[in-house]
Design an enzyme around this catalytic site. Structure first.
Site, PDB file in Angstrom:
ATOM      1  N   ARG A 106      34.256  51.258  47.928  1.00 58.20           N
ATOM      2  CA  ARG A 106      34.398  50.236  48.949  1.00 58.20           C
ATOM      3  C   ARG A 106      35.670  50.475  49.739  1.00 58.20           C
ATOM      4  O   ARG A 106      36.760  50.499  49.169  1.00 58.20           O
ATOM      5  CB  ARG A 106      34.419  48.844  48.309  1.00 58.20           C
ATOM      6  CG  ARG A 106      34.421  47.719  49.326  1.00 58.20           C
ATOM      7  CD  ARG A 106      34.264  46.365  48.676  1.00 58.20           C
ATOM      8  NE  ARG A 106      35.434  45.978  47.886  1.00 58.20           N
ATOM      9  CZ  ARG A 106      35.615  44.760  47.391  1.00 58.20           C
ATOM     10  NH1 ARG A 106      34.713  43.827  47.589  1.00 58.20           N
ATOM     11  NH2 ARG A 106      36.695  44.483  46.692  1.00 58.20           N
ATOM     12  N   ASP A 205      38.008  48.885  36.918  1.00 60.21           N
ATOM     13  CA  ASP A 205      39.382  48.947  36.417  1.00 60.21           C
ATOM     14  C   ASP A 205      39.473  48.427  34.987  1.00 60.21           C
ATOM     15  O   ASP A 205      40.183  48.992  34.145  1.00 60.21           O
ATOM     16  CB  ASP A 205      40.306  48.113  37.320  1.00 60.21           C
ATOM     17  CG  ASP A 205      40.636  48.813  38.618  1.00 60.21           C
ATOM     18  OD1 ASP A 205      40.416  50.040  38.715  1.00 60.21           O
ATOM     19  OD2 ASP A 205      41.121  48.143  39.548  1.00 60.21           O
TER      20      ASP A 205
END
Length: 211
Positions: A106, A205
């Site tokens: 993104r 993450d």
């Protein structure tokens, strides 16, 4: 065609999702929970798989017993990188499924999905596809992935995620009203950075310990 959204409210799914949301959950535990919840979500999303009856012999007598009619015709397509966490759990339940990968990231400014990798089975036009990505936030990555998959003409497409935002659902089904969405929860809204609130942070993450 009417847009469909199915929220999978199984108690084990909801319990594990709550553990994943907690900020103190470690990377290893988060990864384990995503794997486990992938198995549970796959169980629910495959409820409509067709069955056929084959003659078998038990230790006591022959019988006609149900078997999956099309288990080898499924393709699980992971939107990298976070989709891998769901993929691993699903493959534990459906080890005969083929696997495809779509690499998307993104853009941090525009939130537009940028493709960097695409590889799917050569005979995908003969197969049913389940696209997996933990988060349906803006919907841009999901839309881009399904756009790309429709170019190779699979038999059918479903989209499976862990969390969805109302904005992402609206955007996705504006572009692909024929593709049903399966999710464990629909959260409240997106913040100014395109993150789902309350959400669970960035799934990639938290899976891999990056930031």
């Amino acid at each position: 065609m009417k847009a469909e959204v199915t929220v999978i409210e199984h108690p084990l799914v909801q319990h594990k999702l709550t553990l994943m949301r907690q900020a103190e959950t470690s990377t290893g535990k988060f990864r384990q929970l995503l794997h486990e919840i992938g198995i549970l979500l796959a169980y629910e999303v495959t409820r409509d798989l067709p069955l056929k009856y084959e003659e078998i012999k038990t230790p006591l007598a022959p019988m006609f017993a149900p078997m999956l009619a099309a288990d080898k015709k499924m393709v699980i397509v992971s939107i990298m990188r976070a989709g891998q966490g769901l993929l691993d759990g699903i493959l534990e339940l459906i080890p005969s499924a083929r696997v495809g990968h779509i690499g998307l990231y993104r853009d941090p400014i525009t939130h537009v999905a940028v493709e960097y990798y695409f590889k799917v089975p050569y005979d995908i036009d003969q197969r049913d596809v389940l696209v997996v990505d933990p988060m349906l936030a803006t919907g841009n990555s999901a839309v881009a992935a399904v756009d790309r998959l429709k170019e190779v003409n699979p038999k059918s497409i479903k989209f499976l995620c862990l969390l969805a935002a109302p904005e992402g659902i609206t955007h996705f089904h504006a572009q692909h009203p024929d593709v049903p969405i399966y999710t464990a929860a629909i959260d409240e809204y997106l913040d100014e950075n395109g993150y789902i609130i309350p959400g669970l942070g960035d799934a990639g993450d938290r899976m891999y310990g990056t930031k």
